[in-house]
Write a protein that holds these residues in place. Structure first.
Motif, PDB file in Angstrom:
ATOM      1  N   LEU A 131       5.512  10.419  18.077  1.00 25.38           N
ATOM      2  CA  LEU A 131       6.726  10.262  18.878  1.00 25.38           C
ATOM      3  C   LEU A 131       6.628  11.156  20.119  1.00 25.38           C
ATOM      4  CD1 LEU A 131       9.432  10.351  16.047  1.00 25.38           C
ATOM      5  CD2 LEU A 131       8.331   8.347  17.069  1.00 25.38           C
ATOM      6  N   LYS A 132       7.617  11.091  20.964  1.00 27.31           N
ATOM      7  CA  LYS A 132       7.672  11.943  22.155  1.00 27.31           C
ATOM      8  C   LYS A 132       9.052  12.576  22.189  1.00 27.31           C
ATOM      9  CE  LYS A 132       5.163  13.179  25.765  1.00 27.31           C
ATOM     10  NZ  LYS A 132       3.882  13.873  25.597  1.00 27.31           N
ATOM     11  N   ILE A 133       9.288  13.540  21.262  1.00 31.74           N
ATOM     12  CA  ILE A 133      10.640  14.058  21.068  1.00 31.74           C
ATOM     13  C   ILE A 133      10.735  15.572  21.195  1.00 31.74           C
ATOM     14  CG2 ILE A 133      11.334  12.109  19.616  1.00 31.74           C
ATOM     15  CD1 ILE A 133      10.909  13.931  17.162  1.00 31.74           C
ATOM     16  N   ARG A 134       9.665  16.225  21.628  1.00 31.64           N
ATOM     17  CA  ARG A 134       9.691  17.690  21.655  1.00 31.64           C
ATOM     18  C   ARG A 134      10.751  18.230  22.615  1.00 31.64           C
ATOM     19  NH1 ARG A 134       4.074  20.510  22.480  1.00 31.64           N
ATOM     20  NH2 ARG A 134       3.806  19.472  20.467  1.00 31.64           N
ATOM     21  N   MET A 168       0.827  -1.187   0.000  1.00 31.90           N
ATOM     22  CA  MET A 168       0.000   0.000   0.000  1.00 31.90           C
ATOM     23  C   MET A 168       0.871   1.249   0.000  1.00 31.90           C
ATOM     24  SD  MET A 168      -2.343   1.635   2.949  1.00 31.90           S
ATOM     25  CE  MET A 168      -0.825   2.362   3.525  1.00 31.90           C
ATOM     26  N   THR A 169       0.564   2.242  -0.825  1.00 31.25           N
ATOM     27  CA  THR A 169       1.294   3.495  -0.894  1.00 31.25           C
ATOM     28  C   THR A 169       0.473   4.588  -0.235  1.00 31.25           C
ATOM     29  OG1 THR A 169       2.392   2.882  -2.966  1.00 31.25           O
ATOM     30  CG2 THR A 169       2.295   5.220  -2.427  1.00 31.25           C
ATOM     31  N   ILE A 170       1.059   5.266   0.741  1.00 32.24           N
ATOM     32  CA  ILE A 170       0.346   6.357   1.390  1.00 32.24           C
ATOM     33  C   ILE A 170       0.656   7.672   0.681  1.00 32.24           C
ATOM     34  CG2 ILE A 170       0.270   5.164   3.610  1.00 32.24           C
ATOM     35  CD1 ILE A 170       2.586   6.860   4.544  1.00 32.24           C
ATOM     36  N   LEU A 171      -0.279   8.615   0.758  1.00 34.20           N
ATOM     37  CA  LEU A 171      -0.126   9.888   0.072  1.00 34.20           C
ATOM     38  C   LEU A 171       0.615  10.916   0.914  1.00 34.20           C
ATOM     39  CD1 LEU A 171      -3.713  10.173  -1.452  1.00 34.20           C
ATOM     40  CD2 LEU A 171      -1.634   9.319  -2.556  1.00 34.20           C
ATOM     41  N   LEU A 172       0.454  10.830   2.221  1.00 33.08           N
ATOM     42  CA  LEU A 172       1.072  11.807   3.119  1.00 33.08           C
ATOM     43  C   LEU A 172       1.558  11.110   4.374  1.00 33.08           C
ATOM     44  CD1 LEU A 172       1.677  14.778   3.945  1.00 33.08           C
ATOM     45  CD2 LEU A 172      -0.627  14.846   4.936  1.00 33.08           C
ATOM     46  N   GLY A 173       2.814  11.328   4.719  1.00 35.38           N
ATOM     47  CA  GLY A 173       3.360  10.828   5.969  1.00 35.38           C
ATOM     48  C   GLY A 173       3.593  11.992   6.913  1.00 35.38           C
ATOM     49  N   SER A 174       3.477  11.744   8.200  1.00 37.99           N
ATOM     50  CA  SER A 174       3.760  12.785   9.169  1.00 37.99           C
ATOM     51  C   SER A 174       4.462  12.191  10.386  1.00 37.99           C
ATOM     52  CB  SER A 174       2.479  13.490   9.615  1.00 37.99           C
ATOM     53  OG  SER A 174       2.775  14.493  10.567  1.00 37.99           O
ATOM     54  N   ILE A 175       5.378  12.969  10.945  1.00 36.17           N
ATOM     55  CA  ILE A 175       6.076  12.614  12.179  1.00 36.17           C
ATOM     56  C   ILE A 175       5.715  13.682  13.200  1.00 36.17           C
ATOM     57  CG2 ILE A 175       8.313  12.247  13.264  1.00 36.17           C
ATOM     58  CD1 ILE A 175       9.366  11.848  10.291  1.00 36.17           C
ATOM     59  N   ALA A 176       4.983  13.292  14.233  1.00 32.50           N
ATOM     60  CA  ALA A 176       4.555  14.250  15.247  1.00 32.50           C
ATOM     61  C   ALA A 176       5.492  14.217  16.444  1.00 32.50           C
ATOM     62  CB  ALA A 176       3.131  13.936  15.698  1.00 32.50           C
ATOM     63  N   ASP A 177       5.781  15.393  17.003  1.00 34.81           N
ATOM     64  CA  ASP A 177       6.751  15.440  18.090  1.00 34.81           C
ATOM     65  C   ASP A 177       6.147  15.160  19.460  1.00 34.81           C
ATOM     66  OD1 ASP A 177       5.447  17.821  18.663  1.00 34.81           O
ATOM     67  OD2 ASP A 177       7.209  19.105  18.436  1.00 34.81           O
ATOM     68  N   ASP A 178       4.813  14.983  19.537  1.00 35.00           N
ATOM     69  CA  ASP A 178       4.209  14.455  20.756  1.00 35.00           C
ATOM     70  C   ASP A 178       2.866  13.821  20.429  1.00 35.00           C
ATOM     71  OD1 ASP A 178       2.354  16.534  20.623  1.00 35.00           O
ATOM     72  OD2 ASP A 178       2.629  17.145  22.698  1.00 35.00           O
ATOM     73  N   TYR A 179       2.322  13.067  21.392  1.00 34.53           N
ATOM     74  CA  TYR A 179       1.132  12.259  21.126  1.00 34.53           C
ATOM     75  C   TYR A 179      -0.129  13.106  20.943  1.00 34.53           C
ATOM     76  CZ  TYR A 179       4.076   8.385  22.823  1.00 34.53           C
ATOM     77  OH  TYR A 179       5.085   7.476  22.992  1.00 34.53           O
ATOM     78  N   THR A 180      -0.308  14.130  21.781  1.00 35.29           N
ATOM     79  CA  THR A 180      -1.522  14.933  21.665  1.00 35.29           C
ATOM     80  C   THR A 180      -1.527  15.721  20.357  1.00 35.29           C
ATOM     81  OG1 THR A 180      -0.487  16.691  22.973  1.00 35.29           O
ATOM     82  CG2 THR A 180      -1.877  15.113  24.147  1.00 35.29           C
ATOM     83  N   GLY A 181      -0.364  16.235  19.978  1.00 31.12           N
ATOM     84  CA  GLY A 181      -0.275  16.930  18.693  1.00 31.12           C
ATOM     85  C   GLY A 181      -0.544  16.002  17.526  1.00 31.12           C
ATOM     86  N   ALA A 182      -0.115  14.749  17.664  1.00 32.48           N
ATOM     87  CA  ALA A 182      -0.377  13.756  16.618  1.00 32.48           C
ATOM     88  C   ALA A 182      -1.874  13.523  16.466  1.00 32.48           C
ATOM     89  CB  ALA A 182       0.327  12.446  16.957  1.00 32.48           C
ATOM     90  N   SER A 183      -2.581  13.429  17.587  1.00 31.30           N
ATOM     91  CA  SER A 183      -4.025  13.217  17.542  1.00 31.30           C
ATOM     92  C   SER A 183      -4.735  14.400  16.903  1.00 31.30           C
ATOM     93  CB  SER A 183      -4.570  12.991  18.951  1.00 31.30           C
ATOM     94  OG  SER A 183      -4.018  11.820  19.521  1.00 31.30           O
ATOM     95  N   ASP A 184      -4.272  15.608  17.229  1.00 34.10           N
ATOM     96  CA  ASP A 184      -4.858  16.807  16.634  1.00 34.10           C
ATOM     97  C   ASP A 184      -4.650  16.815  15.124  1.00 34.10           C
ATOM     98  OD1 ASP A 184      -5.996  19.585  16.838  1.00 34.10           O
ATOM     99  OD2 ASP A 184      -4.012  20.083  16.042  1.00 34.10           O
ATOM    100  N   ALA A 206       5.454   7.271   0.984  1.00 33.95           N
ATOM    101  CA  ALA A 206       5.168   8.683   1.243  1.00 33.95           C
ATOM    102  C   ALA A 206       6.127   9.575   0.451  1.00 33.95           C
ATOM    103  CB  ALA A 206       5.295   8.980   2.733  1.00 33.95           C
ATOM    104  N   ALA A 207       5.566  10.349  -0.466  1.00 33.89           N
ATOM    105  CA  ALA A 207       6.390  11.277  -1.246  1.00 33.89           C
ATOM    106  C   ALA A 207       6.645  12.559  -0.477  1.00 33.89           C
ATOM    107  CB  ALA A 207       5.709  11.593  -2.576  1.00 33.89           C
ATOM    108  N   HIS A 208       5.751  12.893   0.444  1.00 30.54           N
ATOM    109  CA  HIS A 208       5.931  14.082   1.275  1.00 30.54           C
ATOM    110  C   HIS A 208       5.783  13.696   2.743  1.00 30.54           C
ATOM    111  CE1 HIS A 208       6.014  18.393   2.186  1.00 30.54           C
ATOM    112  NE2 HIS A 208       5.216  18.068   3.190  1.00 30.54           N
ATOM    113  N   VAL A 209       6.683  14.223   3.580  1.00 32.61           N
ATOM    114  CA  VAL A 209       6.628  13.986   5.019  1.00 32.61           C
ATOM    115  C   VAL A 209       6.557  15.325   5.745  1.00 32.61           C
ATOM    116  CG1 VAL A 209       7.888  13.141   7.039  1.00 32.61           C
ATOM    117  CG2 VAL A 209       7.828  11.772   4.946  1.00 32.61           C
ATOM    118  N   LEU A 210       5.538  15.469   6.570  1.00 35.18           N
ATOM    119  CA  LEU A 210       5.361  16.654   7.404  1.00 35.18           C
ATOM    120  C   LEU A 210       5.895  16.364   8.803  1.00 35.18           C
ATOM    121  CD1 LEU A 210       4.045  19.404   8.258  1.00 35.18           C
ATOM    122  CD2 LEU A 210       1.938  18.104   8.682  1.00 35.18           C
ATOM    123  N   TYR A 211       6.805  17.201   9.284  1.00 33.60           N
ATOM    124  CA  TYR A 211       7.239  17.129  10.667  1.00 33.60           C
ATOM    125  C   TYR A 211       6.295  18.008  11.470  1.00 33.60           C
ATOM    126  CZ  TYR A 211      10.214  17.843  14.793  1.00 33.60           C
ATOM    127  OH  TYR A 211      10.706  17.935  16.078  1.00 33.60           O
TER     128      TYR A 211
END
Length: 249
Positions: A52-55, A1-17, A78-83
């Protein structure tokens, strides 16, 4: 499966948002807690948010974790990754926003990264590179005294410059209001000068849509859920996304 957008969140609550924002704007989204096992079979989705929990950890630790997550996302197409960062740009003069952004851009082959914490829906706007919280400069707002990462400088070009090895530029509001072609030309000019990342102004969702359209053509961007909104809408406009589903963890 190919995803269109990848994201790496620096904490869990921000990831949920972010996962909620992507879902509301038309992307079927999965949120993971930590970097999944390489053998994990994903459902048919458009976007994956790796929590992640890296903030507030040491910058080198954040870089290692984010780089592993980026590799996992790239391996799934993922062709684009949002931090994904906090909309108050919680950071210190050592990082972690600058070092992680530069590491992700380098892993993706270089080039300039677009950066904005703007999210007007929650009162976060950026003008001439300065972050405002409900109309107040960040360093004059109640949010300036974060217990772990206090923010006493609203000039994000200056803040990110102190924690980055490369030059930090600015894409101002007038350029953004001129449309995607003007933003792209500005990024090209900054890149030619050796700029590694560019802070972008944004005071409305229309500005975020312009930034999302431009960022989607590049491998890496850094921002709050507002930039996720712009990226999601750009993907939907392209006709590549399926109908929205529920964010999952």
């Amino acid at each position: 499966m190919t995803i269109l957008l990848g994201s790496i969140a620096d904490d869990y609550t921000g990831a949920s948002d972010l996962a909620n924002t992507l879902t509301k704007n038309g992307l079927r989204t999965v949120q993971t807690v930590g970097i999944p096992d390489p053998a994990l079979a994903l459902p048919d989705v458009d976007a994956v948010v790796v929590s992640l929990k890296i903030r507030s950890v040491a910058a080198d630790e954040a870089v290692v974790a984010a780089s592993r997550a980026e590799r996992w996302l790239r391996d799934r197409g993922a062709a684009h990754v949002l931090y994904k960062i906090c909309s108050t740009f919680d950071s210190t003069d050592e990082g972690n926003i600058g070092p992680v952004t530069e590491a992700l851009a380098k892993a993706a082959g270089g080039g300039i990264a677009l950066v904005t914490p703007a999210f007007p829906e929650t009162g976060r706007t950026v003008y001439l590179g300065h972050l405002f919280v409900n109309g107040q400069p960040l360093d004059e707002s109640p949010l300036k005294d974060h217990p772990l990462n206090p923010m006493h400088d609203a000039n994000l070009v200056r803040v990110m410059g102190r924690q980055s090895q490369g030059k930090i530029g600015l894409v101002d509001l007038a350029t953004i209001m001129a449309g995607p072609a003007a933003v792209t030309a500005r990024l090209d000019a900054l890149g030619a000068e050796g700029t590694s990342a560019a802070l972008a102004d944004a005071i409305s969702e229309r500005d975020l849509e312009t930034l999302g359209e431009v960022a989607l053509r590049t491998p890496v961007s850094t921002g709050a859920s507002g930039l996720g909104l712009g990226l999601a809408r750009a993907i939907v406009r392209s006709g590549r996304a399926s109908s929205a589903g529920t964010a999952m963890t």
